[in-house]
Design an enzyme around this catalytic site. Structure first.
Site, PDB file in Angstrom:
ATOM      1  N   LYS A  51      41.075  71.625  -6.791  1.00 20.05           N
ATOM      2  CA  LYS A  51      41.150  70.291  -7.405  1.00 20.05           C
ATOM      3  C   LYS A  51      39.763  69.664  -7.406  1.00 20.05           C
ATOM      4  O   LYS A  51      39.047  69.731  -6.391  1.00 20.05           O
ATOM      5  CB  LYS A  51      42.126  69.447  -6.593  1.00 20.05           C
ATOM      6  N   SER A  88      48.680  64.080  -8.850  1.00 19.31           N
ATOM      7  CA  SER A  88      47.344  64.084  -9.396  1.00 19.31           C
ATOM      8  C   SER A  88      46.715  65.472  -9.433  1.00 19.31           C
ATOM      9  O   SER A  88      45.766  65.692 -10.154  1.00 19.31           O
ATOM     10  CB  SER A  88      46.463  63.170  -8.551  1.00 19.31           C
ATOM     11  N   SER A 132      51.235  64.012  -4.725  1.00 22.63           N
ATOM     12  CA  SER A 132      50.345  64.714  -5.662  1.00 22.63           C
ATOM     13  C   SER A 132      50.281  66.222  -5.509  1.00 22.63           C
ATOM     14  O   SER A 132      49.575  66.890  -6.265  1.00 22.63           O
ATOM     15  CB  SER A 132      48.924  64.146  -5.543  1.00 22.63           C
TER      16      SER A 132
END
Lengths: 414, 414
Positions: free
Chosen positions: A62, A131, A155
């Site tokens: 990420k 996310s 997330s």
């Protein structure tokens, strides 16, 4: 999907080289990413170690996780081209294990709610969630056998469920958050995405240097499952609830004890306090961005931080105390109530249509605040081809048990 | 020394402008720093706000605290010229309050034990202590009215005591450690240095947005003091013990209740476990530096990290459990034992001679691990001109009470 355990088995048997395994990932990315949009940046020349327990495993990170060799852009133009000096400790650990940090994956800006352009590989008209959008989507699309994300509300578990992959949010700080852009220091948790529970368990055991996490299903004994509907949240879609109940029934047929679980009122209170803690800390964690570049922040984050400026220490302290009480009460649930794991919803339903929203984290927030290990495992697929997952939760530090129970459910369903 | 409260009073009364107050700091730095060596870098053009409760207050920041406008070099050539993208939240907060982050102050490499070149302003032949060497020395030399440092073992309280200034290590995470180079995420604590207790209390109350921290001495009531010699450590120098006892007697004359305190054995155990937790986390936090630049690390840190590679999760987990037990037991000390604050040694003695060692943190480690607020206040000066301090400790979250008791002692002595 690319199974980490399968790739490692083939490498171990001499039927695949680490280089070959990484090439599989590169080819899949070349084929699939143009329509999915999960990858921010690919390392064109990442070294591929020959040795190590994760040799040949290409990993997605990420893009709020610091990498010395690739930019880390936080999903925001404020960090366009930004190059950290050092790898985050989780990245350094991956390299020590022989893995190849191959790609940075899309993140919503600063891991909040403003959506990315990433699409759900199961149905491109739907969000992959957020996310950690790119990490979930990249694994789901078969581009990568392993990806790391973070969870502050929901997330990791939510996008994993939406994309039909296994997601693990480990016990709080089992994996260090050092070198990961902070949103809330009391909540941010590094988690991972993989194809199957065995893949996730193997990776987590290695990353955390705790072999006991990688238990086979049914070890340590068939679990006593508490089935929880989280009635303190707005109700889920009927199909999500039905999938949960069918998963519980399958676990029971496989030998697990299942019974309905209700939680004392302190948990509803703690659930309601999660946003206070998140807001109070985010207002500080992102103070520089807010004070100097407020207009460059995307609308949902900007509005949230506007509101967060008004959350004061007294409200924060009270919320922390309630969370602390709930954490102590949760020990009793696992202790006196005789429950090994909680089985509950991963998300309110399948991935919403469109890319305007990353979906709702309400079935995840409490557990992030409790700091306990959570695993989502895909159990069904809707008529639109959208996955539904269920979430397995164990007591703090009992990541192995959560994964073992998730593996039992995966097998019972499959 | 430059007193923050005094400068603010003069600014409030119109007898000094914020610009004038910052100029005082600049002049003092020009005069004193050539021999002290506390400043890594000075902002040549830092804006000086006219408004704000800390307008006119020039602040020094330990050079492991991220600043967007000045390099942040971690006391290591590995970070020479390194420019973070964002200010750490504590820096953003200072700016919001009108303060001027004027200087980066020296730090031992990565805030460990390898000494800096900084000298003790009270006696240039002695160490100022570490790791927050420059922050302590700059305040002591009258160069700055406020400086921030960090403590993982004893890196705020020890140098403050050695340099004869007030040092505060607040409750764990009262000030965010986001944007501060991590050594140990369970221990690292942002703290501050100021001339007098009132200065430190005023600054901390503003930084933490908690006005109740800035209580006058004697409010909330005269403290019940538990006098603790920390017998689980190797004994201190006789002069340090004598100074502690005289400080306790002075507090008693000022109306405080004082009685000897012994701690149950769990605290000796927790004390012994601090290095395990620190090592296990440091090995991860500095993994990139160790794996890629081991030979560029200074000798003490390199050797420590060599050893830290062998500290495993089982030993770490056991240590965390012991620390947790001790924290619960400490609540009883403050509760059932009827103690408001603990009064103990800040350091084993005055600052050691020479610059080869930053001194010993053994009287600080337990309290960092407990996460409780600690304040050191200078009480005496040796024949060599070296200060001795005493340490006041309160329960978690009771920073105001620790500061109020420290203020009472400061006044009783003065």
């Amino acid at each position: 999907m690319l199974s980490l355990v399968d790739l490692r088995d083939r490498i171990g048997a001499g039927r695949l080289t680490p280089q070959g395994a990484v090439s599989l990932a590169r080819e899949a990315i070349a084929n699939r990413d143009p329509e999915v949009g999960a990858i921010v940046r690919l390392d064109p020349a990442a070294p591929v170690p020959d040795e190590g327990p994760l040799a040949g495993i290409a990993v997605g990170l990420k893009d709020i996780i610091d990498t010395a060799d690739l930019p880390t852009e936080m999903g925001s133009p404020l960090y366009a081209g930004w190059r950290p000096r050092a790898d985050a400790p989780v990245v350094a650990r991956l390299k020590r294990l022989g893995a190849v940090p191959l790609a940075k994956t899309t993140t919503t800006a600063f891991a909040f709610l403003d959506p990315t352009e990433t699409r759900n590989p199961r149905n491109l008209a739907h969000t992959p969630g957020g996310s950690s959008a790119g990490s979930a989507a990249a694994v789901a699309a078969g581009m990568l056998p392993l990806a790391l994300g973070t969870q502050t509300g929901g997330s990791v578990i939510r996008p994993a469920a939406f994309c039909g992959v296994v997601g693990v949010k480990p016990s709080f700080r089992l994996l260090p958050t050092v070198g990961v852009k902070c949103f809330s220091w009391a909540l941010d948790t590094v988690g991972l995405f993989a194809a199957r529970v065995a893949d996730a368990a193997h990776a987590l055991a290695l990353l955390a240097d705790r072999p006991a996490i990688d238990l086979p299903a049914g070890d340590p004994g068939l679990p006593r499952i508490g089935l929880l509907r989280q009635d303190f949240c707005a109700p889920p879609a009927p199909e999500a609830l039905a999938a949960l109940e069918r998963a519980a029934a399958a676990a029971e047929r496989a030998g697990a004890q299942v019974r309905d679980l209700d939680l004392p009122p302190i948990f509803a209170e703690a659930f309601a306090r999660h946003p206070v803690i998140q807001d109070f800390e985010a207002a500080q964690a992102l103070a520089w961005e807010y004070d100097h570049h407020r207009n460059a922040l995307p609308p949902l984050l900007r509005a949230q931080l506007d509101g967060a400026q008004r959350v004061g220490p007294a409200e924060y302290d009270a919320s922390r105390r309630i969370a602390h009480q709930a954490r102590r009460s949760l020990k009793d649930v696992f202790g006196e109530e005789g429950v090994d794991v909680i089985l509950t919803l991963s998300a309110p339903g399948p991935a919403p249509e469109g890319l305007a929203s990353t979906g709702d984290a309400r079935f995840n927030r409490l557990w992030t605040l409790m700091g306990v290990p959570c695993v989502t495992v895909p159990v069904e697929t809707t008529a639109e081809g959208l996955p539904l997952g269920v979430q397995v939760i164990a007591r703090f530090g009992d990541d192995g048990r959560a994964l073992a129970a998730a593996r039992l459910i995966e097998r019972a369903i499959g």
